[in-house]
Enzyme design. Structure first.
Site, PDB file in Angstrom:
ATOM      1  N   GLU A 172       0.815  -1.222   0.000  1.00 30.02           N
ATOM      2  CA  GLU A 172       0.000   0.000   0.000  1.00 30.02           C
ATOM      3  C   GLU A 172       0.846   1.268   0.000  1.00 30.02           C
ATOM      4  O   GLU A 172       1.225   1.763   1.058  1.00 30.02           O
ATOM      5  CB  GLU A 172      -0.939   0.014   1.227  1.00 30.02           C
ATOM      6  CG  GLU A 172      -1.846   1.238   1.251  1.00 30.02           C
ATOM      7  CD  GLU A 172      -2.797   1.292   2.452  1.00 30.02           C
ATOM      8  OE1 GLU A 172      -2.892   0.291   3.181  1.00 30.02           O
ATOM      9  OE2 GLU A 172      -3.426   2.341   2.647  1.00 30.02           O
ATOM     10  N   LYS A 214      -2.172  -1.813  -3.401  1.00 31.11           N
ATOM     11  CA  LYS A 214      -3.293  -1.080  -2.789  1.00 31.11           C
ATOM     12  C   LYS A 214      -3.028   0.416  -2.955  1.00 31.11           C
ATOM     13  O   LYS A 214      -2.433   1.065  -2.108  1.00 31.11           O
ATOM     14  CB  LYS A 214      -3.418  -1.468  -1.305  1.00 31.11           C
ATOM     15  CG  LYS A 214      -4.557  -0.774  -0.585  1.00 31.11           C
ATOM     16  CD  LYS A 214      -4.894  -1.439   0.747  1.00 31.11           C
ATOM     17  CE  LYS A 214      -5.794  -0.530   1.568  1.00 31.11           C
ATOM     18  NZ  LYS A 214      -6.487  -1.173   2.646  1.00 31.11           N
TER      19      LYS A 214
HETATM   20  C1  5MM Z   1      -8.227   0.835   8.071  1.00 31.63           C
HETATM   21  O1  5MM Z   1      -7.119   1.701   8.229  1.00 31.63           O
HETATM   22  C2  5MM Z   1      -5.854   1.139   7.854  1.00 31.63           C
HETATM   23  C3  5MM Z   1      -4.858   1.218   8.963  1.00 31.63           C
HETATM   24  O2  5MM Z   1      -4.662   2.542   9.322  1.00 31.63           O
HETATM   25  P1  5MM Z   1      -3.552   2.962  10.437  1.00 31.63           P
HETATM   26  O3  5MM Z   1      -2.266   2.317  10.067  1.00 31.63           O
HETATM   27  O4  5MM Z   1      -3.528   4.454  10.315  1.00 31.63           O
HETATM   28  O5  5MM Z   1      -4.058   2.523  11.783  1.00 31.63           O
HETATM   29  C4  5MM Z   1      -5.367   1.834   6.558  1.00 31.63           C
HETATM   30  O6  5MM Z   1      -4.147   1.339   6.101  1.00 31.63           O
HETATM   31  C5  5MM Z   1      -6.393   1.583   5.479  1.00 31.63           C
HETATM   32  O7  5MM Z   1      -6.404   0.196   5.196  1.00 31.63           O
HETATM   33  C6  5MM Z   1      -6.121   2.304   4.183  1.00 31.63           C
HETATM   34  O8  5MM Z   1      -5.641   3.601   4.379  1.00 31.63           O
HETATM   35  C7  5MM Z   1      -7.403   2.349   3.375  1.00 31.63           C
HETATM   36  O9  5MM Z   1      -8.424   2.883   4.155  1.00 31.63           O
HETATM   37  P2  5MM Z   1      -9.451   3.915   3.513  1.00 31.63           P
HETATM   38  O10 5MM Z   1     -10.283   4.361   4.675  1.00 31.63           O
HETATM   39  O11 5MM Z   1      -8.628   5.018   2.925  1.00 31.63           O
HETATM   40  O12 5MM Z   1     -10.217   3.146   2.473  1.00 31.63           O
END
Ligand code: 5MM
Length: 320
Positions: A172, A214
């Site tokens: 990602e 991702k």
């Molecule tokens: C769900 O949040 C994931 C983990 O976030 P942290 O490392 O900040 O705790 C994050 O990686 C998430 O999977 C991605 O950013 C995609 O989430 P969104 O909300 O942008 O679809």
């Protein structure tokens, strides 16, 4: 299941991945919005609500979990993740250890101690895939080549370790969409970031068919209203020139885009793929876009469990 089959199952649009791997700090931000205290009990209740949603398996092929969730034992001594495995939903694990600030206002992935041992532990206990997030910030001077290279090396090392030990790595390289940058800027940054990420993956000898990218959509800053058709076409055109043709799959993030727009963009992207001869499997790994309405309906009360689960399914039905 082979890694290639796991990739295909996870990216089989309109099925996709639910990103429920918010770390303690990120889930606090989500709970703050609905005035729910960030306790382990509430985190477990909320994730139990998500995972036990009736018919979730009709829409979701995998769920990314946070380590606390992965190891959570329920009152009846079963594991929280068994709610997913029983429905044939693949379980993923967040393996990154968050981000640090750099002196020039960028982000750098923290190292994860004993990564090999952790991967083996999660495979032995039912995980099929993993996730590691890097974050790039757009400003006049960032992201810098040096910062992208450092993060990309960390992503590539993680991806190689995963594929060598039986987990599909979700890679990602998020580009933060906050702001008012224009489409030329996001196209330039997205191409630059992805070019370097794939260079480093190739240098490490990672098999492209065994990984999932991702990425963020190639969209102007969130301050600007955008037609999803434009984002869908810009994303395909940009990706076509930088992604390897044999890449296993793509699972987009929603990145703070409103749920309806994120879903519409991905639907259109899949519709236009043939026109552009773009063949990489393209689905989603959304967090906020899937969860916001569900969280707002739940508000931390067991009385709202059914209505919150219905909201989750309502959002997921927009994909069909
Ligand atoms: C769900 O949040 C994931 C983990 O976030 P942290 O490392 O900040 O705790 C994050 O990686 C998430 O999977 C991605 O950013 C995609 O989430 P969104 O909300 O942008 O679809």
């Amino acid at each position: 299941m082979t890694l290639k089959k796991i990739v295909k199952k996870l990216c089989d649009f309109p099925k996709g991945v639910l990103a429920a791997d918010e770390g303690i700090g990120t889930i606090k931000k989500r709970f703050d919005m609905i005035d729910v205290e960030n306790t382990q009990e509430n985190r477990t209740e909320y994730r139990k609500l998500l995972f036990s949603t009736p018919n979730l398996e009709d829409y979701i092929s995998g769920v990314i979990t946070y380590s606390e969730t992965f190891d959570q034992i329920l009152d009846d001594n079963s594991r929280l993740i068994d709610l997913l495995l029983e429905k044939n939903i693949l379980v993923g694990i967040k393996l990154d250890s968050g981000l640090s600030d750099t002196p020039d206002n960028q982000k750098l992935c923290n190292p994860t101690e004993n990564l090999d041992e952790k991967i083996k532990y999660y495979v032995e206990n039912g995980a099929s895939f993993a996730k590691w997030r890097a974050l790039f910030i757009i400003s006049d001077n960032t992201p810098t080549k040096e910062n992208i290279e450092k993060n990309a090396e960390i992503l590539a090392d993680y991806a190689l370790k995963c594929t060598q030990n039986g987990l599909v790595p979700i890679v990602e390289p998020e580009i933060l969409l906050k702001g008012n940058f224009d489409s030329n800027k996001i196209k330039e940054v997205s191409s630059f970031v992805l070019k370097i990420v794939f260079e480093k993956l190739r240098d490490c000898g990672v098999d492209m068919e065994e990984i999932i990218l991702k990425p963020s959509f190639v969209r102007q800053g969130l301050d600007i209203q955008v037609d999803p058709q434009v984002t869908a076409k810009d994303t395909i055109q940009n990706f076509k020139s930088v992604l390897p043709e044999n890449l296993g799959g793509i699972a987009f993030i929603s990145g703070g885009i409103k749920d309806s727009e994120a879903i519409e963009t991905l639907k259109l992207l899949n519709k236009y793929k043939d026109d552009f001869n773009f063949t990489v499997l393209s689905s989603y790994s959304f967090g906020r876009a899937l969860q916001t309405r569900c969280l707002q309906s739940w508000k931390g009360s067991v009385l709202n469990l059914n209505s919150a689960q219905k909201k989750l399914i309502e959002v997921l039905s927009f994909f069909k």
